[in-house]
Design a protein around this motif. Sequence first.
Motif, PDB file in Angstrom:
ATOM      1  N   ALA A  98      16.895 -31.029 -20.981  1.00  0.00           N
ATOM      2  CA  ALA A  98      17.629 -30.845 -22.234  1.00  0.00           C
ATOM      3  C   ALA A  98      16.801 -31.356 -23.409  1.00  0.00           C
ATOM      4  O   ALA A  98      16.123 -32.386 -23.306  1.00  0.00           O
ATOM      5  CB  ALA A  98      18.970 -31.569 -22.195  1.00  0.00           C
ATOM      6  N   VAL A  99      16.896 -30.622 -24.497  1.00  0.00           N
ATOM      7  CA  VAL A  99      16.272 -31.028 -25.761  1.00  0.00           C
ATOM      8  C   VAL A  99      17.268 -31.865 -26.551  1.00  0.00           C
ATOM      9  O   VAL A  99      18.462 -31.529 -26.578  1.00  0.00           O
ATOM     10  CB  VAL A  99      15.877 -29.776 -26.575  1.00  0.00           C
ATOM     11  N   PRO A 100      16.849 -32.941 -27.201  1.00  0.00           N
ATOM     12  CA  PRO A 100      17.776 -33.666 -28.065  1.00  0.00           C
ATOM     13  C   PRO A 100      18.357 -32.758 -29.144  1.00  0.00           C
ATOM     14  O   PRO A 100      17.638 -31.941 -29.731  1.00  0.00           O
ATOM     15  CB  PRO A 100      16.902 -34.765 -28.681  1.00  0.00           C
ATOM     16  N   VAL A 101      19.652 -32.895 -29.390  1.00  0.00           N
ATOM     17  CA  VAL A 101      20.294 -32.096 -30.437  1.00  0.00           C
ATOM     18  C   VAL A 101      20.308 -32.840 -31.768  1.00  0.00           C
ATOM     19  O   VAL A 101      20.505 -32.230 -32.823  1.00  0.00           O
ATOM     20  CB  VAL A 101      21.742 -31.728 -30.041  1.00  0.00           C
ATOM     21  N   PHE A 102      20.101 -34.145 -31.708  1.00  0.00           N
ATOM     22  CA  PHE A 102      20.236 -35.013 -32.881  1.00  0.00           C
ATOM     23  C   PHE A 102      19.041 -35.947 -32.930  1.00  0.00           C
ATOM     24  O   PHE A 102      18.646 -36.515 -31.912  1.00  0.00           O
ATOM     25  CB  PHE A 102      21.533 -35.822 -32.768  1.00  0.00           C
ATOM     26  N   ALA A 103      18.450 -36.084 -34.103  1.00  0.00           N
ATOM     27  CA  ALA A 103      17.362 -37.041 -34.298  1.00  0.00           C
ATOM     28  C   ALA A 103      17.543 -37.753 -35.631  1.00  0.00           C
ATOM     29  O   ALA A 103      18.030 -37.154 -36.606  1.00  0.00           O
ATOM     30  CB  ALA A 103      16.008 -36.340 -34.253  1.00  0.00           C
ATOM     31  N   LEU A 104      17.176 -39.024 -35.663  1.00  0.00           N
ATOM     32  CA  LEU A 104      17.300 -39.814 -36.892  1.00  0.00           C
ATOM     33  C   LEU A 104      16.075 -40.702 -37.023  1.00  0.00           C
ATOM     34  O   LEU A 104      15.630 -41.325 -36.054  1.00  0.00           O
ATOM     35  CB  LEU A 104      18.570 -40.666 -36.854  1.00  0.00           C
ATOM     36  N   GLU A 105      15.536 -40.742 -38.232  1.00  0.00           N
ATOM     37  CA  GLU A 105      14.421 -41.622 -38.541  1.00  0.00           C
ATOM     38  C   GLU A 105      14.860 -42.669 -39.563  1.00  0.00           C
ATOM     39  O   GLU A 105      15.618 -42.355 -40.492  1.00  0.00           O
ATOM     40  CB  GLU A 105      13.240 -40.834 -39.104  1.00  0.00           C
ATOM     41  N   ILE A 106      14.406 -43.897 -39.359  1.00  0.00           N
ATOM     42  CA  ILE A 106      14.700 -45.007 -40.263  1.00  0.00           C
ATOM     43  C   ILE A 106      13.424 -45.328 -41.019  1.00  0.00           C
ATOM     44  O   ILE A 106      12.425 -45.740 -40.418  1.00  0.00           O
ATOM     45  CB  ILE A 106      15.217 -46.224 -39.483  1.00  0.00           C
ATOM     46  N   ALA A 107      13.440 -45.123 -42.309  1.00  0.00           N
ATOM     47  CA  ALA A 107      12.231 -45.185 -43.114  1.00  0.00           C
ATOM     48  C   ALA A 107      11.691 -46.602 -43.245  1.00  0.00           C
ATOM     49  O   ALA A 107      12.443 -47.575 -43.320  1.00  0.00           O
ATOM     50  CB  ALA A 107      12.503 -44.611 -44.502  1.00  0.00           C
ATOM     51  N   VAL A 128      15.534 -29.490 -32.165  1.00  0.00           N
ATOM     52  CA  VAL A 128      16.610 -30.365 -32.615  1.00  0.00           C
ATOM     53  C   VAL A 128      17.534 -29.608 -33.561  1.00  0.00           C
ATOM     54  O   VAL A 128      17.078 -28.838 -34.411  1.00  0.00           O
ATOM     55  CB  VAL A 128      16.017 -31.608 -33.320  1.00  0.00           C
ATOM     56  N   GLU A 129      18.849 -29.814 -33.410  1.00  0.00           N
ATOM     57  CA  GLU A 129      19.820 -29.125 -34.265  1.00  0.00           C
ATOM     58  C   GLU A 129      20.006 -29.825 -35.603  1.00  0.00           C
ATOM     59  O   GLU A 129      20.236 -29.178 -36.621  1.00  0.00           O
ATOM     60  CB  GLU A 129      21.172 -29.033 -33.549  1.00  0.00           C
ATOM     61  N   GLU A 130      19.956 -31.161 -35.581  1.00  0.00           N
ATOM     62  CA  GLU A 130      20.153 -31.937 -36.806  1.00  0.00           C
ATOM     63  C   GLU A 130      19.082 -33.010 -36.912  1.00  0.00           C
ATOM     64  O   GLU A 130      18.755 -33.671 -35.919  1.00  0.00           O
ATOM     65  CB  GLU A 130      21.523 -32.619 -36.820  1.00  0.00           C
ATOM     66  N   TYR A 131      18.591 -33.197 -38.135  1.00  0.00           N
ATOM     67  CA  TYR A 131      17.605 -34.240 -38.411  1.00  0.00           C
ATOM     68  C   TYR A 131      18.108 -35.074 -39.583  1.00  0.00           C
ATOM     69  O   TYR A 131      18.285 -34.564 -40.684  1.00  0.00           O
ATOM     70  CB  TYR A 131      16.251 -33.620 -38.723  1.00  0.00           C
ATOM     71  N   TRP A 132      18.336 -36.361 -39.320  1.00  0.00           N
ATOM     72  CA  TRP A 132      18.844 -37.290 -40.322  1.00  0.00           C
ATOM     73  C   TRP A 132      17.771 -38.317 -40.680  1.00  0.00           C
ATOM     74  O   TRP A 132      16.947 -38.693 -39.853  1.00  0.00           O
ATOM     75  CB  TRP A 132      20.089 -38.005 -39.802  1.00  0.00           C
ATOM     76  N   GLY A 148      20.607 -35.625 -44.456  1.00  0.00           N
ATOM     77  CA  GLY A 148      20.657 -34.903 -43.193  1.00  0.00           C
ATOM     78  C   GLY A 148      20.409 -33.425 -43.395  1.00  0.00           C
ATOM     79  O   GLY A 148      20.752 -32.862 -44.444  1.00  0.00           O
ATOM     80  N   ASP A 149      19.792 -32.802 -42.394  1.00  0.00           N
ATOM     81  CA  ASP A 149      19.554 -31.366 -42.404  1.00  0.00           C
ATOM     82  C   ASP A 149      19.980 -30.779 -41.061  1.00  0.00           C
ATOM     83  O   ASP A 149      19.788 -31.410 -40.012  1.00  0.00           O
ATOM     84  CB  ASP A 149      18.068 -31.045 -42.623  1.00  0.00           C
ATOM     85  N   ALA A 150      20.552 -29.582 -41.106  1.00  0.00           N
ATOM     86  CA  ALA A 150      20.930 -28.855 -39.898  1.00  0.00           C
ATOM     87  C   ALA A 150      20.197 -27.530 -39.870  1.00  0.00           C
ATOM     88  O   ALA A 150      19.979 -26.905 -40.912  1.00  0.00           O
ATOM     89  CB  ALA A 150      22.439 -28.625 -39.864  1.00  0.00           C
ATOM     90  N   ARG A 151      19.806 -27.095 -38.685  1.00  0.00           N
ATOM     91  CA  ARG A 151      19.094 -25.820 -38.560  1.00  0.00           C
ATOM     92  C   ARG A 151      20.083 -24.670 -38.540  1.00  0.00           C
ATOM     93  O   ARG A 151      20.993 -24.621 -37.718  1.00  0.00           O
ATOM     94  CB  ARG A 151      18.240 -25.800 -37.295  1.00  0.00           C
ATOM     95  N   ARG A 152      19.899 -23.755 -39.471  1.00  0.00           N
ATOM     96  CA  ARG A 152      20.730 -22.556 -39.573  1.00  0.00           C
ATOM     97  C   ARG A 152      19.817 -21.352 -39.722  1.00  0.00           C
ATOM     98  O   ARG A 152      18.998 -21.293 -40.654  1.00  0.00           O
ATOM     99  CB  ARG A 152      21.676 -22.651 -40.786  1.00  0.00           C
ATOM    100  N   SER A 153      19.924 -20.411 -38.796  1.00  0.00           N
ATOM    101  CA  SER A 153      19.099 -19.196 -38.825  1.00  0.00           C
ATOM    102  C   SER A 153      17.613 -19.530 -38.911  1.00  0.00           C
ATOM    103  O   SER A 153      16.843 -18.900 -39.657  1.00  0.00           O
ATOM    104  CB  SER A 153      19.505 -18.306 -40.012  1.00  0.00           C
ATOM    105  N   GLY A 154      17.219 -20.553 -38.168  1.00  0.00           N
ATOM    106  CA  GLY A 154      15.809 -20.904 -38.087  1.00  0.00           C
ATOM    107  C   GLY A 154      15.287 -21.726 -39.243  1.00  0.00           C
ATOM    108  O   GLY A 154      14.076 -21.993 -39.307  1.00  0.00           O
ATOM    109  N   ASP A 179      30.923 -38.923 -38.133  1.00  0.00           N
ATOM    110  CA  ASP A 179      30.520 -39.129 -39.517  1.00  0.00           C
ATOM    111  C   ASP A 179      29.518 -40.265 -39.567  1.00  0.00           C
ATOM    112  O   ASP A 179      29.738 -41.325 -38.959  1.00  0.00           O
ATOM    113  CB  ASP A 179      31.730 -39.486 -40.394  1.00  0.00           C
ATOM    114  N   LEU A 180      28.408 -40.041 -40.277  1.00  0.00           N
ATOM    115  CA  LEU A 180      27.435 -41.091 -40.526  1.00  0.00           C
ATOM    116  C   LEU A 180      27.780 -41.705 -41.873  1.00  0.00           C
ATOM    117  O   LEU A 180      27.814 -40.997 -42.892  1.00  0.00           O
ATOM    118  CB  LEU A 180      26.012 -40.536 -40.539  1.00  0.00           C
TER     119      LEU A 180
END
Length: 252
Positions: A98-107, A128-132, A148-154, A179-180
Motif C-alpha cells: 500500500a502507498v501512503p494516502v497522507f503525508a505531512l512535513e514539519i518545517a 499520496v492523496e494529500e500532502y500537508w 494542505g493540498d489534495a490531488r485532483r485529476s492528477g 480535521d487538522l
Amino acid sequence: MSSVSVVPPGAAVEYPEGPRVPEGDLQTRRRMELVSALRDWLAGRPGGESAWVCTDINIYFEEGDPRVVVAPDVAVAFGVDVEAVENRSTYKVWEAGAVPVFALEIASHTTFKRDLRAKPAMFAALGVEEYWRLDPTGGDYFRPPLQGDARRSGRWRSIEVSEEGDGGLRGRSEALGLDLCWQPPKLRLFDVATGRWLRDYDDQNAARVEAEGRALDAEGRALNAEARAEQAESARRALEAELDAMRRLRPQ
C-alpha cells in the motif's frame, strides 16, 4: 514515477536507512504528538490492524531503484501487510502492499524550502492523496503555518484552511476523516465521525495517571474494607471469649 533500474538483473539491491535530517526539539515534539495520536486512534478503529503510521523513515516506491525515495515526517497508509513493515527501518511499497494516502512535513530552517518546492512532486510520484505542511513556529517559514493540498485529476489542489480564534487554523483531511487544527503550539486532530479529539501523548499520559490514581483509590478502599472486616472479626472473637469466660464463672 518511473525510472530505469540502476542495478543489473539478479543483483542484490540495498535500500539504506536515512539519511536523517537534523531537527530541533520543536519539530520533534510536534511529530511525536501526531504519531502518538494517530497510532492510538487507528488502534481503536475497524481496519486499524492493517493501517500503518510511518515517521521519518525512507519510503521506497520503485523496486530496483533505491534513488526513488522520500522520507516524510508523518505518513499514513491503509491496507498494509503489517508483517512486511513492522520493526523495519525502511518502508518498501511493493512489500507493504500500500502507498501512503497522507503525508505531512514539519518545517525547519533546513527543510522548509524543500517542503514547499520539491516535496509536492515527490509525493505526487509516490501516489499520496494529500500532502500537508506545518510551520511549527507559527509563520517564520511560511504563511499560513498550516497548509494542505489534495490531488485532483492528477494535480495538487489547495485544501481550504479556515481561521479560528486565538490564531488557530483548521483544515479537513478527507483521506483520514480528520480535521487538522493548528492550536499553537500544537497541531491537534479532530475525529469528524465521532466528534472527539484524538489523544496525543500528553492526553494519553494524563489518562494513564488518572487511571492509576483510580486504581490506587480502589485498592485503598479495598484495603480499608479488609482492615475494617478484620477489626470486626477481632471484636467478635473478643466478645465471644468474654462471654465464654462469664459462662464458666457462673455458678452451676
